[in-house]
Design a protein around this motif. Sequence first.
Motif, PDB file in Angstrom:
ATOM      1  N   GLN A 168      46.416  17.540  38.604  1.00 38.19           N
ATOM      2  CA  GLN A 168      47.345  17.663  37.429  1.00 38.19           C
ATOM      3  C   GLN A 168      48.413  18.709  37.640  1.00 38.19           C
ATOM      4  N   PHE A 169      48.220  19.880  38.441  1.00 36.00           N
ATOM      5  CA  PHE A 169      49.242  20.619  38.854  1.00 36.00           C
ATOM      6  C   PHE A 169      50.509  20.183  39.468  1.00 36.00           C
ATOM      7  N   TRP A 170      50.116  19.392  40.722  1.00 33.37           N
ATOM      8  CA  TRP A 170      51.217  18.744  41.449  1.00 33.37           C
ATOM      9  C   TRP A 170      51.844  17.676  40.489  1.00 33.37           C
ATOM     10  N   ARG A 171      50.933  17.065  39.770  1.00 31.80           N
ATOM     11  CA  ARG A 171      51.768  15.950  38.874  1.00 31.80           C
ATOM     12  C   ARG A 171      52.737  16.688  37.793  1.00 31.80           C
ATOM     13  N   ARG A 172      52.532  17.841  37.452  1.00 33.91           N
ATOM     14  CA  ARG A 172      53.492  18.259  36.280  1.00 33.91           C
ATOM     15  C   ARG A 172      54.594  19.174  37.275  1.00 33.91           C
ATOM     16  N   PHE A 173      54.285  19.513  38.319  1.00 35.24           N
ATOM     17  CA  PHE A 173      54.968  20.205  39.275  1.00 35.24           C
ATOM     18  C   PHE A 173      56.222  19.251  39.485  1.00 35.24           C
ATOM     19  N   ALA A 174      55.961  18.137  39.771  1.00 36.15           N
ATOM     20  CA  ALA A 174      56.683  16.949  40.297  1.00 36.15           C
ATOM     21  C   ALA A 174      57.810  16.722  39.272  1.00 36.15           C
ATOM     22  N   GLU A 175      57.531  17.034  37.818  1.00 35.30           N
ATOM     23  CA  GLU A 175      58.407  16.768  37.027  1.00 35.30           C
ATOM     24  C   GLU A 175      59.729  17.895  37.010  1.00 35.30           C
ATOM     25  N   ILE A 176      59.514  19.070  37.633  1.00 35.35           N
ATOM     26  CA  ILE A 176      60.725  19.966  37.609  1.00 35.35           C
ATOM     27  C   ILE A 176      61.889  19.296  38.295  1.00 35.35           C
ATOM     28  N   PRO A 177      62.792  19.437  37.635  1.00 30.80           N
ATOM     29  CA  PRO A 177      64.198  18.455  37.912  1.00 30.80           C
ATOM     30  C   PRO A 177      64.450  18.723  39.612  1.00 30.80           C
ATOM     31  N   ASN A 178      64.543  20.190  39.777  1.00 28.34           N
ATOM     32  CA  ASN A 178      65.079  20.339  40.995  1.00 28.34           C
ATOM     33  C   ASN A 178      64.069  20.913  42.093  1.00 28.34           C
ATOM     34  N   VAL A 179      63.109  20.016  42.069  1.00 25.18           N
ATOM     35  CA  VAL A 179      62.065  20.045  43.106  1.00 25.18           C
ATOM     36  C   VAL A 179      62.626  18.968  43.868  1.00 25.18           C
ATOM     37  N   VAL A 180      62.847  19.311  45.321  1.00 30.39           N
ATOM     38  CA  VAL A 180      63.510  18.472  46.130  1.00 30.39           C
ATOM     39  C   VAL A 180      62.558  17.888  47.150  1.00 30.39           C
ATOM     40  N   ALA A 181      61.631  18.937  47.414  1.00 31.41           N
ATOM     41  CA  ALA A 181      60.322  18.500  48.662  1.00 31.41           C
ATOM     42  C   ALA A 181      59.067  19.278  48.320  1.00 31.41           C
ATOM     43  N   ILE A 182      58.349  18.817  49.018  1.00 26.74           N
ATOM     44  CA  ILE A 182      57.013  19.642  49.085  1.00 26.74           C
ATOM     45  C   ILE A 182      56.278  19.712  50.415  1.00 26.74           C
ATOM     46  N   LYS A 183      56.074  20.924  50.897  1.00 25.87           N
ATOM     47  CA  LYS A 183      55.181  20.998  52.080  1.00 25.87           C
ATOM     48  C   LYS A 183      54.026  21.036  51.745  1.00 25.87           C
ATOM     49  N   ILE A 184      53.109  20.042  52.686  1.00 28.50           N
ATOM     50  CA  ILE A 184      51.601  19.949  52.304  1.00 28.50           C
ATOM     51  C   ILE A 184      51.056  20.715  53.421  1.00 28.50           C
ATOM     52  N   ALA A 185      50.199  21.838  53.141  1.00 28.33           N
ATOM     53  CA  ALA A 185      49.689  22.467  54.086  1.00 28.33           C
ATOM     54  C   ALA A 185      48.453  23.058  53.692  1.00 28.33           C
ATOM     55  N   PRO A 186      47.500  22.311  53.045  1.00 27.13           N
ATOM     56  CA  PRO A 186      46.152  22.815  52.811  1.00 27.13           C
ATOM     57  C   PRO A 186      45.106  22.537  53.902  1.00 27.13           C
ATOM     58  N   PHE A 187      45.401  21.989  55.074  1.00 27.07           N
ATOM     59  CA  PHE A 187      44.712  21.590  56.135  1.00 27.07           C
ATOM     60  C   PHE A 187      43.373  20.847  55.543  1.00 27.07           C
ATOM     61  N   ASN A 188      43.678  19.908  54.693  1.00 27.65           N
ATOM     62  CA  ASN A 188      42.477  19.335  53.820  1.00 27.65           C
ATOM     63  C   ASN A 188      42.771  17.936  53.516  1.00 27.65           C
ATOM     64  N   ARG A 189      42.318  17.002  54.110  1.00 24.82           N
ATOM     65  CA  ARG A 189      42.642  15.528  53.626  1.00 24.82           C
ATOM     66  C   ARG A 189      42.956  15.161  51.982  1.00 24.82           C
ATOM     67  N   TYR A 190      41.797  15.805  51.421  1.00 21.03           N
ATOM     68  CA  TYR A 190      41.642  15.377  50.016  1.00 21.03           C
ATOM     69  C   TYR A 190      42.957  16.069  49.314  1.00 21.03           C
ATOM     70  N   GLN A 191      42.906  17.159  49.740  1.00 23.57           N
ATOM     71  CA  GLN A 191      43.876  17.942  48.866  1.00 23.57           C
ATOM     72  C   GLN A 191      45.303  17.350  49.171  1.00 23.57           C
ATOM     73  N   THR A 192      45.574  17.023  50.509  1.00 20.44           N
ATOM     74  CA  THR A 192      47.014  16.497  50.927  1.00 20.44           C
ATOM     75  C   THR A 192      47.146  15.031  49.993  1.00 20.44           C
ATOM     76  N   LEU A 193      45.973  14.122  49.848  1.00 23.18           N
ATOM     77  CA  LEU A 193      46.084  13.102  49.087  1.00 23.18           C
ATOM     78  C   LEU A 193      46.723  13.366  47.556  1.00 23.18           C
ATOM     79  N   ASP A 194      45.881  14.340  46.916  1.00 19.55           N
ATOM     80  CA  ASP A 194      46.570  15.079  45.800  1.00 19.55           C
ATOM     81  C   ASP A 194      47.992  15.149  45.495  1.00 19.55           C
ATOM     82  N   VAL A 195      48.734  15.794  46.508  1.00 22.07           N
ATOM     83  CA  VAL A 195      50.157  15.692  46.308  1.00 22.07           C
ATOM     84  C   VAL A 195      50.718  14.505  46.355  1.00 22.07           C
ATOM     85  N   VAL A 196      50.322  13.600  47.301  1.00 18.21           N
ATOM     86  CA  VAL A 196      50.888  12.479  47.527  1.00 18.21           C
ATOM     87  C   VAL A 196      50.837  11.516  46.405  1.00 18.21           C
ATOM     88  N   ARG A 197      49.652  11.499  45.751  1.00 22.03           N
ATOM     89  CA  ARG A 197      49.364  10.828  44.438  1.00 22.03           C
ATOM     90  C   ARG A 197      50.224  11.292  43.308  1.00 22.03           C
TER      91      ARG A 197
END
Length: 357
Positions: A168-197
């Motif tokens: 839910q955090f990442w879903r709302r973070f993605a709404e900030i207009p000048n977010v242009v990229a996300i570095k995904i570094a949790p070393f965890n496949r489930y949490q990586t998928l959270d960001v992608v989704r």
Amino acid sequence: MIDYPLPPAWVSEKLRAGLVIPAHPLALTPERRLDERHQRALTRYYHAAGAGGIAVGVHTTQFEIRDPKFGQFEPVLKLAAETIASCDTATGRSTIRIAGICGATKQATSEAVLARDIGYDLGLLLLGAMKSADDETLLEHCRAVAHEIPLMGFYLQPAVGGRVLSFQFWRRFAEIPNVVAIKIAPFNRYQTLDVVRAVAEAGRATDIVLYTGNDDTIVTDLLTEYTVPTSSGKVRLRIVGGLLGHWACWTQTAVRLLAECQTALAAGVIPAQVLTRAAEVTDCNAAFFDAANNFAGCIPGIQEVLRRQGLMSSTACLNSKVRLSPGQFEQIDRVCAAYPHLNDNDFVQSNLDCWLA
């Protein structure tokens, strides 16, 4: 309405193309003083190796540079920015400058203003200092920083200073207009998928680019296309490049590896040798990042590889307790011997005198 500054168009275009972005280490003398000669040499090395961006003031640069007793945050950012500008002028290239942004809101916004004024294009926003904050508090913090500089989000694993962040955090973070990229570094496949989704469901798959920071699975991240069902239909997206501590060494080889992954994706066929390379890179990372000791020696591990190449004069860290773990030196010996095709020693040796000049 809050004004959110946007990066220049060329920055977004280069990020979408997929880049190697090293997380810049901090070069210190054995006495733990800033080694400007080797610090500049490292920046020149990354530029010459083909890095499309350089990240400074991040975990690999040592968070302690912000400690008033060291006072190195501003000098280190300025030194890198000046060196990048000189390299760009000499070559006619444009390199993306990314500054790590840390701390609670007052500190983070101050760092964002400083980085912007020095000439950094993006702020890589770390949220580890707000470990107990709820999503709404975190989002208010992110919006405050975004008011000062365009953002690259950062999901850093808890073992090295990050925190768990919800879908839910990442879903709302993605709404900030000048977010242009996300570095995904949790070393965890489930949490990586959270960001992608989250990026897919926010409808930002075409304008927020994803970069891997999962140093334990770099090649697999770069080879994977995700298909995410959303209310608007299936969304396809992938991780296009990397912003990695692992890529702070053997950087020229990393540039070749990214190109190889991009070629394989374009052809629609993943050669078996690329998957073999994926395992080899992960084995190297286990040694460099000290996975056996929960990453305690990850910073000096990268520095040891660079020291062997002559790009650093020591593996000293500002925190004297941070050092190679028992057995880590021997593990680095092992992977260096096992995978000589992954190093860029010849490239470094042929250019080192120039970079150190």
